[in-house]
Design an enzyme around this catalytic site. Structure first.
Site, PDB file in Angstrom:
ATOM      1  N   LYS A  71      53.773  17.827  10.571  1.00 21.94           N
ATOM      2  CA  LYS A  71      55.161  18.298  10.697  1.00 21.94           C
ATOM      3  C   LYS A  71      55.440  19.002  12.029  1.00 21.94           C
ATOM      4  O   LYS A  71      56.567  18.981  12.522  1.00 21.94           O
ATOM      5  CB  LYS A  71      55.507  19.239   9.539  1.00 21.94           C
ATOM      6  CG  LYS A  71      55.780  18.516   8.229  1.00 21.94           C
ATOM      7  CD  LYS A  71      56.281  19.489   7.176  1.00 21.94           C
ATOM      8  CE  LYS A  71      56.585  18.782   5.888  1.00 21.94           C
ATOM      9  NZ  LYS A  71      57.111  19.684   4.852  1.00 21.94           N
ATOM     10  N   ASP A 107      64.082  19.874   4.745  1.00 23.13           N
ATOM     11  CA  ASP A 107      63.678  20.903   3.762  1.00 23.13           C
ATOM     12  C   ASP A 107      64.652  22.082   3.814  1.00 23.13           C
ATOM     13  O   ASP A 107      64.862  22.763   2.809  1.00 23.13           O
ATOM     14  CB  ASP A 107      62.261  21.412   4.050  1.00 23.13           C
ATOM     15  CG  ASP A 107      61.198  20.439   3.558  1.00 23.13           C
ATOM     16  OD1 ASP A 107      61.467  19.688   2.613  1.00 23.13           O
ATOM     17  OD2 ASP A 107      60.096  20.441   4.143  1.00 23.13           O
TER      18      ASP A 107
HETATM   19  P1  NAP Z   1      51.331  25.009   4.302  1.00 24.67           P
HETATM   20  O1  NAP Z   1      52.047  24.872   5.601  1.00 24.67           O
HETATM   21  O2  NAP Z   1      49.929  24.505   4.180  1.00 24.67           O
HETATM   22  O3  NAP Z   1      51.320  26.579   3.907  1.00 24.67           O
HETATM   23  C1  NAP Z   1      50.700  27.016   2.731  1.00 24.67           C
HETATM   24  C2  NAP Z   1      50.989  28.499   2.532  1.00 24.67           C
HETATM   25  O4  NAP Z   1      50.489  28.880   1.240  1.00 24.67           O
HETATM   26  C3  NAP Z   1      50.285  29.406   3.542  1.00 24.67           C
HETATM   27  O5  NAP Z   1      51.115  30.491   3.808  1.00 24.67           O
HETATM   28  C4  NAP Z   1      49.015  29.841   2.778  1.00 24.67           C
HETATM   29  O6  NAP Z   1      48.546  31.126   3.135  1.00 24.67           O
HETATM   30  C5  NAP Z   1      49.546  29.947   1.368  1.00 24.67           C
HETATM   31  N1  NAP Z   1      48.476  29.754   0.378  1.00 24.67           N
HETATM   32  C6  NAP Z   1      47.742  28.633   0.175  1.00 24.67           C
HETATM   33  N2  NAP Z   1      46.889  28.835  -0.851  1.00 24.67           N
HETATM   34  C7  NAP Z   1      47.073  30.114  -1.280  1.00 24.67           C
HETATM   35  C8  NAP Z   1      46.471  30.899  -2.295  1.00 24.67           C
HETATM   36  N3  NAP Z   1      45.513  30.400  -3.105  1.00 24.67           N
HETATM   37  N4  NAP Z   1      46.896  32.170  -2.460  1.00 24.67           N
HETATM   38  C9  NAP Z   1      47.875  32.676  -1.654  1.00 24.67           C
HETATM   39  N5  NAP Z   1      48.479  31.979  -0.675  1.00 24.67           N
HETATM   40  C10 NAP Z   1      48.084  30.710  -0.496  1.00 24.67           C
HETATM   41  O7  NAP Z   1      52.139  24.312   3.120  1.00 24.67           O
HETATM   42  P2  NAP Z   1      53.728  24.131   2.997  1.00 24.67           P
HETATM   43  O8  NAP Z   1      54.121  22.848   3.567  1.00 24.67           O
HETATM   44  O9  NAP Z   1      54.374  25.378   3.487  1.00 24.67           O
HETATM   45  O10 NAP Z   1      53.886  23.986   1.399  1.00 24.67           O
HETATM   46  C11 NAP Z   1      53.708  25.099   0.533  1.00 24.67           C
HETATM   47  C12 NAP Z   1      54.017  24.662  -0.891  1.00 24.67           C
HETATM   48  O11 NAP Z   1      55.389  24.280  -0.993  1.00 24.67           O
HETATM   49  C13 NAP Z   1      53.205  23.442  -1.357  1.00 24.67           C
HETATM   50  O12 NAP Z   1      52.889  23.615  -2.711  1.00 24.67           O
HETATM   51  C14 NAP Z   1      54.175  22.293  -1.177  1.00 24.67           C
HETATM   52  O13 NAP Z   1      53.912  21.223  -2.087  1.00 24.67           O
HETATM   53  C15 NAP Z   1      55.494  22.971  -1.534  1.00 24.67           C
HETATM   54  N6  NAP Z   1      56.671  22.334  -0.922  1.00 24.67           N
HETATM   55  C16 NAP Z   1      57.658  21.930  -1.760  1.00 24.67           C
HETATM   56  C17 NAP Z   1      58.805  21.396  -1.236  1.00 24.67           C
HETATM   57  C18 NAP Z   1      59.892  20.982  -2.177  1.00 24.67           C
HETATM   58  O14 NAP Z   1      60.861  20.369  -1.737  1.00 24.67           O
HETATM   59  N7  NAP Z   1      59.804  21.300  -3.444  1.00 24.67           N
HETATM   60  C19 NAP Z   1      58.966  21.242   0.150  1.00 24.67           C
HETATM   61  C20 NAP Z   1      57.929  21.664   0.990  1.00 24.67           C
HETATM   62  C21 NAP Z   1      56.781  22.209   0.430  1.00 24.67           C
HETATM   63  P3  NAP Z   1      47.485  31.316   4.322  1.00 24.67           P
HETATM   64  O15 NAP Z   1      48.258  31.207   5.586  1.00 24.67           O
HETATM   65  O16 NAP Z   1      46.919  32.662   4.113  1.00 24.67           O
HETATM   66  O17 NAP Z   1      46.466  30.202   4.163  1.00 24.67           O
END
Ligand code: NAP
Length: 285
Positions: A71, A107
């Protein structure tokens, strides 16, 4: 729908892409509207991204979605960024027109529309848990809704602090905190967004907050959509808060991408049905 020599292509590039439901969403909408278009998912590793994007141009495809881990790294291969992509510094949708690749972050629209369509009050302070790509989109969506006080809580606090540095320039009052402090802020926030995978299958018993940490008149959006009703949303319901599940922003971001590619509104009832069926099939619902 029959594929022929005039069929136009849209696709997803990411790694992995196996569990994406975007192909089902877009193909069902193309079919419903009788469009001669097809959407495929391509598993593209980072070392191949440059060659893949260069190859998509001469194929004259309509556009593509971008997911983890590309991304941010996709940006250097694009010609134009719209305001959502510029502000988030992340792209999830690309349109190819007149040999120019324009990047968008739909998003932002997905999260904004989800909050606007809820019955919750959009005022006061917002808390975002997480500091990754989804959190960036959440900050811009909240800003576009006129929310100017935002707290970003993250496991690795330096990542939250990095987001604060990006967004402080935009007349926003943004603050970064570590996860141990999250409850202190959740109790006084009117909007709470989970932008982490916490609570996602197969760890569906986990939640970043329990009911006693969630105000009764708040709105809680969980971006996790598998399961649809996460433990966080159960806790929010117990607290009496307004809840929004992750399928709503997922469908809204796909709708926005569809509009950018086709100029048409996709049938949202079809998208909801197809998404629920796809999640059930994967055993995610
Ligand atoms: P990302 O860029 O990989 O970021 C993940 C975030 O979650 C980071 O801040 C990470 O913290 C934190 N994290 C991961 N595992 C954790 C844990 N066990 N405990 C606490 N914090 C944790 O991912 P993203 O793209 O932002 O996506 C995040 C979530 O949103 C995913 O589940 C994704 O499927 C969902 N999402 C949904 C939509 C929708 O339209 N519904 C759209 C986009 C994303 P650290 O920095 O400390 O590792």
């Amino acid at each position: 729908m029959e594929i022929d020599s005039e069929t136009k292509l849209c696709c997803l590039i990411g790694h992995p892409v196996k569990h994406s439901i975007s192909p089902q969403l877009h193909n069902s909408a193309f079919k419903h509207l009788g469009l001669n278009m097809v959407y495929l998912a391509f598993d593209v590793k980072s070392e191949h991204l440059s060659r893949v994007v260069k190859g998509l141009r001469p194929l004259n495809i309509v556009g593509f979605n971008v997911t983890i881990p590309h991304k941010v790294s996709i940006i250097k291969f694009l010609d134009i960024l719209d305001s959502t992509a510029r502000e988030t510094k992340a792209v999830n949708t690309v349109v190819l027109k007149n040999n120019r690749l324009t990047g968008y972050n739909t998003d932002v629209e997905g999260i904004k529309r989800s909050l606007l369509d809820s019955k919750g009050i959009l005022d006061g302070r917002a808390l975002i848990i997480g500091a990754g790509g989804a959190a960036r989109a959440a900050v811009v969506a909240l800003k576009n809704l006129g929310i100017d006080e935002i707290v970003i809580a993250n496991r690795r606090i330096w990542k939250a602090a990095a987001l604060v540095r990006i967004f402080k320039k935009n007349d926003l009052e943004v603050k970064s905190v570590g996860l141990p402090e999250v409850r202190r802020y959740s109790r006084t926030s009117s909007i709470i967004i989970n932008a982490t995978p916490v609570g996602m299958w197969p760890h569906q018993d986990e939640t970043p907050l329990s009911s006693k940490d969630i105000p009764r008149n708040s709105t809680v959006l969980d971006l996790v959509y598998n399961p649809l009703k996460t433990k966080l949303l159960e806790e929010a319901e117990k607290a009496g808060a307004e809840t929004i599940n992750g399928l709503k922003p997922l469908i809204e971001q796909a709708s926005k991408a569809f509009e950018l590619w086709t100029g048409l509104h996709p049938p949202k009832d079809v998208l909801w049905r197809v998404a629920e069926e796809a999640l059930t099939k994967w055993g995610m619902k």
